[in-house]
Design a protein around this motif. Sequence first.
Motif, PDB file in Angstrom:
ATOM      1  N   ALA A  24       0.814  -1.214   0.000  1.00 59.84           N
ATOM      2  CA  ALA A  24       0.000   0.000   0.000  1.00 59.84           C
ATOM      3  C   ALA A  24       0.851   1.269   0.000  1.00 59.84           C
ATOM      4  O   ALA A  24       0.349   2.349  -0.344  1.00 59.84           O
ATOM      5  CB  ALA A  24      -0.942   0.005   1.204  1.00 59.84           C
ATOM      6  N   GLN A  25       2.116   1.143   0.353  1.00 58.34           N
ATOM      7  CA  GLN A  25       2.992   2.322   0.345  1.00 58.34           C
ATOM      8  C   GLN A  25       3.210   2.847  -1.076  1.00 58.34           C
ATOM      9  O   GLN A  25       3.642   3.987  -1.258  1.00 58.34           O
ATOM     10  CB  GLN A  25       4.349   1.979   0.976  1.00 58.34           C
ATOM     11  N   ARG A  26       2.892   2.035  -2.063  1.00 54.59           N
ATOM     12  CA  ARG A  26       3.080   2.465  -3.450  1.00 54.59           C
ATOM     13  C   ARG A  26       2.269   3.717  -3.748  1.00 54.59           C
ATOM     14  O   ARG A  26       2.772   4.669  -4.369  1.00 54.59           O
ATOM     15  CB  ARG A  26       2.675   1.338  -4.399  1.00 54.59           C
ATOM     16  N   ALA A  27       1.010   3.728  -3.307  1.00 54.25           N
ATOM     17  CA  ALA A  27       0.147   4.873  -3.592  1.00 54.25           C
ATOM     18  C   ALA A  27       0.651   6.123  -2.882  1.00 54.25           C
ATOM     19  O   ALA A  27       0.599   7.226  -3.436  1.00 54.25           O
ATOM     20  CB  ALA A  27      -1.285   4.562  -3.152  1.00 54.25           C
ATOM     21  N   ARG A  28       1.165   5.968  -1.677  1.00 57.07           N
ATOM     22  CA  ARG A  28       1.674   7.117  -0.934  1.00 57.07           C
ATOM     23  C   ARG A  28       2.953   7.657  -1.582  1.00 57.07           C
ATOM     24  O   ARG A  28       3.140   8.866  -1.694  1.00 57.07           O
ATOM     25  CB  ARG A  28       1.934   6.723   0.519  1.00 57.07           C
ATOM     26  N   ALA A  30       3.677   7.455  -4.653  1.00 53.91           N
ATOM     27  CA  ALA A  30       3.336   8.036  -5.954  1.00 53.91           C
ATOM     28  C   ALA A  30       2.911   9.491  -5.825  1.00 53.91           C
ATOM     29  O   ALA A  30       3.003  10.256  -6.791  1.00 53.91           O
ATOM     30  CB  ALA A  30       2.219   7.228  -6.611  1.00 53.91           C
ATOM     31  N   ARG A  31       2.444   9.884  -4.648  1.00 51.76           N
ATOM     32  CA  ARG A  31       1.996  11.264  -4.451  1.00 51.76           C
ATOM     33  C   ARG A  31       3.117  12.174  -3.953  1.00 51.76           C
ATOM     34  O   ARG A  31       2.928  13.386  -3.842  1.00 51.76           O
ATOM     35  CB  ARG A  31       0.840  11.299  -3.445  1.00 51.76           C
ATOM     36  N   LYS A  32       4.278  11.590  -3.659  1.00 56.52           N
ATOM     37  CA  LYS A  32       5.395  12.375  -3.142  1.00 56.52           C
ATOM     38  C   LYS A  32       6.194  12.959  -4.294  1.00 56.52           C
ATOM     39  O   LYS A  32       6.692  12.221  -5.155  1.00 56.52           O
ATOM     40  CB  LYS A  32       6.301  11.484  -2.284  1.00 56.52           C
ATOM     41  N   TRP A 129       9.638   1.873  -3.463  1.00 56.03           N
ATOM     42  CA  TRP A 129       8.653   2.461  -4.369  1.00 56.03           C
ATOM     43  C   TRP A 129       9.142   3.789  -4.931  1.00 56.03           C
ATOM     44  O   TRP A 129       8.939   4.095  -6.116  1.00 56.03           O
ATOM     45  CB  TRP A 129       7.318   2.643  -3.648  1.00 56.03           C
ATOM     46  N   ARG A 133      10.111   4.393  -8.943  1.00 58.16           N
ATOM     47  CA  ARG A 133       9.395   5.492  -9.586  1.00 58.16           C
ATOM     48  C   ARG A 133      10.363   6.463 -10.260  1.00 58.16           C
ATOM     49  O   ARG A 133      10.051   7.079 -11.281  1.00 58.16           O
ATOM     50  CB  ARG A 133       8.547   6.213  -8.545  1.00 58.16           C
ATOM     51  N   THR A 156       8.239  -1.864 -11.472  1.00 61.97           N
ATOM     52  CA  THR A 156       7.347  -2.292 -10.385  1.00 61.97           C
ATOM     53  C   THR A 156       7.754  -3.653  -9.831  1.00 61.97           C
ATOM     54  O   THR A 156       7.618  -3.914  -8.634  1.00 61.97           O
ATOM     55  CB  THR A 156       5.894  -2.336 -10.895  1.00 61.97           C
TER      56      THR A 156
END
Length: 312
Positions: A24-28, A30-32, A129, A133, A156
């Motif tokens: 789930a850290q992937r989504a967080r 991605a917003r950084k 992640w 990215r 990924t």
Amino acid sequence: MSAVLPPAADGDGRVSVSLAELLAQRARAARKPLPLRRSRAAPAGPQASRVHGRGMDYAESRAYQPGDDVRRLDWRLTARSGKLHTKLFQEEREGRLLVLLDTHASMRFGTRARFKSVQAARAAALAGWLAVRAGERVGALAFGERRHLLRPQGSTRGALALCGAIAAWDADRAPASGAEPLSEALQRAGRLMHGASRVLLISDGLSADDAARGRLIDLARHTDVSVLIVGDALELASAPPGRYPLEHDGLRREVVLMGERQRRDFQLALGAGQARLAALAHSLNLPQRIVDTTADPLDAVAALLAGTKAGA
């Protein structure tokens, strides 16, 4: 040593690593926002080496030499000088991040929110992640009770492999390998870096020995090294007056901390590892951050991957 926490199932994200949480850290991540970073050894994403070849980044132009690719002629400079000139480009190479993850028994300790081992796993997953990215390959080396190597992989798939490996290492209940001084882990990392352009050490510092300084110096000569220090609230600051139940090797005891000096001495003894590793990183001018078990490690990890030193 481990603090007494209410019973919980494996993989709950408190006393054991939850793979679902790591994924789930992937989504967080991605917003950084990804900071721009030009590393001394090799920057994030496609890496610019000193090798002049075909790539996207222009390096310089020089007089034409027999055998040069005519498609790389610098027509503007040729027109100005009246002599043929060839454009040279910097060869692109992928960056590689190697996460050094402490798996000593001391990491299985926590009095707030989660064990240090779980917090370290969350930080390592975020690093993975963020790295993929940015176009990097990511791998990991576990040291301490678990001694494993995950070779760097890209995209990924690399981050997924990292998360899976970390969860598996945490869940492994096979006989432990025992203590491993940080100096030995760093020596192993030096042999197994597989071209890593940077290294992120995640530890509580209790394994830091005198010889670790020399190993860190050697490692920093070849790659960028940053340090994330994980600590519990009792290790990082004096505890409020009270009674604290602790468990070690199945034996439960209650520590009574009332006087100010008593609480300060307890904190200094318990937090000796964090203080020692922080001082070592500071003395070598390595980027470092300290996070406790209640904090969100995202900002700290992102700052370290950007090469930002503490206080910057």
